[in-house]
Design an enzyme around this catalytic site. Structure first.
Site, PDB file in Angstrom:
ATOM      1  N   LYS A  22      43.428  75.845  69.157  1.00 36.21           N
ATOM      2  CA  LYS A  22      42.963  74.843  68.184  1.00 36.21           C
ATOM      3  C   LYS A  22      44.067  73.969  67.625  1.00 36.21           C
ATOM      4  CE  LYS A  22      42.829  75.635  63.609  1.00 36.21           C
ATOM      5  NZ  LYS A  22      43.431  74.697  62.470  1.00 36.21           N
ATOM      6  N   ASN A  23      45.224  74.431  67.256  1.00 34.55           N
ATOM      7  CA  ASN A  23      46.585  73.622  67.006  1.00 34.55           C
ATOM      8  C   ASN A  23      47.187  72.989  67.852  1.00 34.55           C
ATOM      9  OD1 ASN A  23      45.449  74.367  64.189  1.00 34.55           O
ATOM     10  ND2 ASN A  23      47.153  75.788  63.696  1.00 34.55           N
ATOM     11  N   CYS A 116      44.085  70.994  50.359  1.00 34.38           N
ATOM     12  CA  CYS A 116      43.122  71.883  50.663  1.00 34.38           C
ATOM     13  C   CYS A 116      43.468  73.187  49.823  1.00 34.38           C
ATOM     14  CB  CYS A 116      43.136  72.047  52.354  1.00 34.38           C
ATOM     15  SG  CYS A 116      44.556  73.150  52.690  1.00 34.38           S
ATOM     16  N   ARG A 121      49.357  69.612  50.513  1.00 34.17           N
ATOM     17  CA  ARG A 121      49.652  69.138  51.857  1.00 34.17           C
ATOM     18  C   ARG A 121      50.109  67.712  52.134  1.00 34.17           C
ATOM     19  NH1 ARG A 121      46.588  72.817  55.087  1.00 34.17           N
ATOM     20  NH2 ARG A 121      47.637  72.106  57.113  1.00 34.17           N
ATOM     21  N   ASP A 304      50.073  81.600  59.211  1.00 33.26           N
ATOM     22  CA  ASP A 304      48.953  81.716  59.751  1.00 33.26           C
ATOM     23  C   ASP A 304      48.331  83.189  59.905  1.00 33.26           C
ATOM     24  OD1 ASP A 304      48.509  78.469  61.435  1.00 33.26           O
ATOM     25  OD2 ASP A 304      48.665  79.011  59.418  1.00 33.26           O
ATOM     26  N   ARG A 397      35.871  76.713  61.652  1.00 35.12           N
ATOM     27  CA  ARG A 397      36.638  75.597  61.764  1.00 35.12           C
ATOM     28  C   ARG A 397      37.766  76.222  63.099  1.00 35.12           C
ATOM     29  NH1 ARG A 397      39.666  73.128  57.159  1.00 35.12           N
ATOM     30  NH2 ARG A 397      40.490  72.188  59.001  1.00 35.12           N
TER      31      ARG A 397
HETATM   32  C1  EPZ Z   1      50.148  72.849  60.846  1.00 31.50           C
HETATM   33  O1  EPZ Z   1      49.667  72.441  59.696  1.00 31.50           O
HETATM   34  C2  EPZ Z   1      49.158  73.986  61.243  1.00 31.50           C
HETATM   35  N1  EPZ Z   1      47.661  73.066  61.417  1.00 31.50           N
HETATM   36  C3  EPZ Z   1      48.694  75.003  60.147  1.00 31.50           C
HETATM   37  O2  EPZ Z   1      47.646  75.799  60.505  1.00 31.50           O
HETATM   38  C4  EPZ Z   1      49.937  75.775  59.941  1.00 31.50           C
HETATM   39  O3  EPZ Z   1      49.680  76.678  58.758  1.00 31.50           O
HETATM   40  C5  EPZ Z   1      51.173  74.864  59.653  1.00 31.50           C
HETATM   41  O4  EPZ Z   1      51.213  73.833  60.556  1.00 31.50           O
HETATM   42  C6  EPZ Z   1      52.328  75.607  59.370  1.00 31.50           C
HETATM   43  O5  EPZ Z   1      52.887  76.286  60.639  1.00 31.50           O
HETATM   44  C7  EPZ Z   1      47.647  72.353  62.736  1.00 31.50           C
HETATM   45  O6  EPZ Z   1      48.531  72.580  63.406  1.00 31.50           O
HETATM   46  C8  EPZ Z   1      46.353  71.698  62.896  1.00 31.50           C
HETATM   47  P1  EPZ Z   1      53.144  71.770  58.158  1.00 31.50           P
HETATM   48  P2  EPZ Z   1      50.702  71.106  59.333  1.00 31.50           P
HETATM   49  O7  EPZ Z   1      53.607  69.987  58.144  1.00 31.50           O
HETATM   50  O8  EPZ Z   1      51.325  70.441  60.484  1.00 31.50           O
HETATM   51  C9  EPZ Z   1      54.971  70.530  53.759  1.00 31.50           C
HETATM   52  C10 EPZ Z   1      45.638  76.942  60.395  1.00 31.50           C
HETATM   53  O9  EPZ Z   1      45.192  77.901  59.815  1.00 31.50           O
HETATM   54  N2  EPZ Z   1      54.873  69.019  54.279  1.00 31.50           N
HETATM   55  O10 EPZ Z   1      54.106  72.408  59.309  1.00 31.50           O
HETATM   56  O11 EPZ Z   1      50.102  70.607  57.941  1.00 31.50           O
HETATM   57  C11 EPZ Z   1      53.621  71.243  53.791  1.00 31.50           C
HETATM   58  O12 EPZ Z   1      53.075  70.930  52.423  1.00 31.50           O
HETATM   59  C12 EPZ Z   1      46.338  75.798  59.819  1.00 31.50           C
HETATM   60  O13 EPZ Z   1      45.235  76.862  61.801  1.00 31.50           O
HETATM   61  C13 EPZ Z   1      55.349  68.232  53.481  1.00 31.50           C
HETATM   62  O14 EPZ Z   1      55.842  68.448  52.290  1.00 31.50           O
HETATM   63  O15 EPZ Z   1      51.849  72.143  58.355  1.00 31.50           O
HETATM   64  C14 EPZ Z   1      53.953  72.794  53.858  1.00 31.50           C
HETATM   65  O16 EPZ Z   1      54.172  73.241  52.781  1.00 31.50           O
HETATM   66  C15 EPZ Z   1      46.566  75.980  58.256  1.00 31.50           C
HETATM   67  N3  EPZ Z   1      55.514  66.899  53.910  1.00 31.50           N
HETATM   68  C16 EPZ Z   1      55.096  72.554  54.890  1.00 31.50           C
HETATM   69  O17 EPZ Z   1      55.761  71.417  55.125  1.00 31.50           O
HETATM   70  C17 EPZ Z   1      54.670  66.507  54.948  1.00 31.50           C
HETATM   71  O18 EPZ Z   1      54.800  65.232  55.492  1.00 31.50           O
HETATM   72  C18 EPZ Z   1      54.723  73.208  56.357  1.00 31.50           C
HETATM   73  O19 EPZ Z   1      53.519  72.255  56.765  1.00 31.50           O
HETATM   74  C19 EPZ Z   1      54.365  67.484  55.793  1.00 31.50           C
HETATM   75  C20 EPZ Z   1      54.479  68.709  55.525  1.00 31.50           C
END
Ligand code: EPZ
Length: 418
Positions: A22-23, A116, A121, A304, A397
């Site tokens: 998915k990701n 969420c 996020r 995850d 999802r």
């Molecule tokens: C991706 O989400 C995945 N989703 C998530 O999987 C996964 O948990 C996450 O990466 C971490 O590995 C998809 O790929 C669609 P991040 P993403 O940006 O990209 C903070 C699942 O269950 N952050 O790496 O949204 C954020 O709040 C899902 O399949 C900022 O502060 O995650 C978090 O604390 C859940 N500012 C940390 O960084 C930003 O602009 C990591 O988030 C972006 C992120």
């Protein structure tokens, strides 16, 4: 709303095929916006989130056709630059279209994704990077508005390792003039997979999978036919299911290389794990050992997989400490596991101490987010009696036909119209 009823006490055995990731699929389908012509993506999983992103791309003017696990997308007709709230609110990863629309249309208007269950996020890192490439960005009425006559390469440092921000910037910088450097970039396999697809389109991206990615902009990208990598989190989920039911399960069409930390922790907790080329065999144990877990960016232990391991550790011998460092609210499954008899205490919001108990008891429980839902099904597999998981749309999802795959392994996991 559908429910899933799980009967505890069955050892899982047999083979299960792992679906496409998915990701990885989400950003790769979005990358078709960078191309005029038809891209064909194979091994795309049939998931709610994938349907959401296809609807969004169609709403922007792309032609999307699905045949089984093959999805073809022709963005030639994309003429809109706005992604509406109604579509974006369904799936946060929709924010990934911001950069590619901007690169294509010189302007973009995308609804701010809400938070969420697992956290706020924010998307500040996405916006900071796109602004560094020369875009003017304003936030109003719940939308991000970005405009740029021209995008120019820049040196971008991410204060936090972010998968989505790294993907956004790789796609947007691919068509910017000059060289872009992404420092402190995410290293997940989904980043490398996206870079491979962009390079096959004609992009010039070096260093994907390392903390520093160099993107040399090109003037255009070309259509491709590619396959999506296996889903490492679906694989990890079935590995834990085999481990905690003392089963014997072989996962096929998976990528063991993406699962180093998960394999290491499963072995530490007492399972046997045999790695073959594109398959993994897990032989579980009734004598699960307590282990400590700390979620960190790849190649460390994946956030995850935290909820799934917690389900297993509720019935381990001894006390485990789980520290969640990526998201601020990713212990929602704890209260539901405690309703099944688990002994878990939370300290400071991101540390859970899990004291193993002899057994869990089946109960009606509530799913809250994708991976928490999976952990409740896993707990139900070992609980005494029946566990009924409500709000299974969370599961749909990210897991393709999960109940069918568990039934194929001898589990009693039935979907019922709620
Ligand atoms: C991706 O989400 C995945 N989703 C998530 O999987 C996964 O948990 C996450 O990466 C971490 O590995 C998809 O790929 C669609 P991040 P993403 O940006 O990209 C903070 C699942 O269950 N952050 O790496 O949204 C954020 O709040 C899902 O399949 C900022 O502060 O995650 C978090 O604390 C859940 N500012 C940390 O960084 C930003 O602009 C990591 O988030 C972006 C992120």
């Amino acid at each position: 709303m559908d429910i899933i009823a799980v009967e505890g006490g069955r050892r899982l055995s047999g083979n299960v095929r792992i679906s496409g990731s998915k990701n990885a699929a989400l950003p790769i389908l979005v990358s078709s916006l960078l191309v005029d012509g038809t891209c064909v993506f194979n091994n795309v999983p049939d998931l709610m989130d994938i349907r959401s992103i296809k609807l969004l791309l169609e709403d922007l003017g792309a032609r999307v056709e699905t045949q089984g696990s093959s999805v073809s997308i022709d963005a030639t007709g994309v003429n809109k630059f706005e992604a509406s709230y109604d579509l974006v609110r369904k799936m946060r990863a929709s924010i990934l279209v911001l950069g590619p629309i901007l690169a294509r249309q010189k302007k973009a208007r995308v609804s701010l994704p809400g938070g969420c269950a697992i956290g706020a996020r924010p998307i500040n890192l996405h916006l900071k990077g796109i602004a560094a490439l020369g875009a003017d960005i304003t936030l109003e009425h719940g939308y991000v508005e970005a405009s740029a006559e021209k995008l120019t390469g820049a040196d971008i440092y991410f204060d936090i390792v972010s998968v989505g921000a790294t993907e956004s910037l790789m796609m947007t910088a691919a068509l910017a003039e000059g060289v872009t450097l992404l420092r402190n970039a995410a290293r997940e396999p989904e980043i490398t997979a996206l870079a491979d697809v962009l390079n096959s389109m004609g992009a010039k991206i070096e260093g994907a999978g390392t903390p520093e990615i160099k993107i040399t902009g090109v003037s255009r990208l070309n259509p491709v036919t590619v396959s999506i990598i296996p889903d490492r989190i679906e694989a990890g989920t079935f590995m834990v299911a085999a481990a905690m039911t003392a089963g014997d399960v072989t996962l096929t069409d998976c990528e063991p290389e993406h699962l180093g930390a998960v394999i290491h922790k499963l072995k530490l907790s007492g399972s046997r794990v045999d790695v073959l080329d594109k398959s993994i065999r897990v032989v579980g144990t009734t004598d699960i050992q307590a282990i400590d877990i700390r979620t960190v960016p790849y190649p460390g232990f994946p956030t995850d997989m935290q909820a799934q391991f917690m389900a297993m550790l509720t019935v381990a011998k001894g006390t485990s400490v789980i520290r969640e460092t990526i998201f601020e609210n990713r212990f929602i499954h704890v209260s539901e596991l405690k309703r099944m008899g688990a002994d878990i205490t939370l300290e400071g919001g991101n540390v859970a101490t899990v004291k193993g108990v002899p057994h869990l008891s089946g109960a009606p429980v509530m799913a809250s987010d994708l991976r928490a839902s999976a952990s409740l099904i896993l707990a139900g597999l070992v609980a005494e009696g029946e566990t009924v998981v409500n709000r299974v749309y969370h599961l749909d999802r990210g897991y393709e036909s999960i109940e069918k795959k568990f039934e194929g392994l001898g589990g009693v996991v039935l979907r019922k119209k709620g």
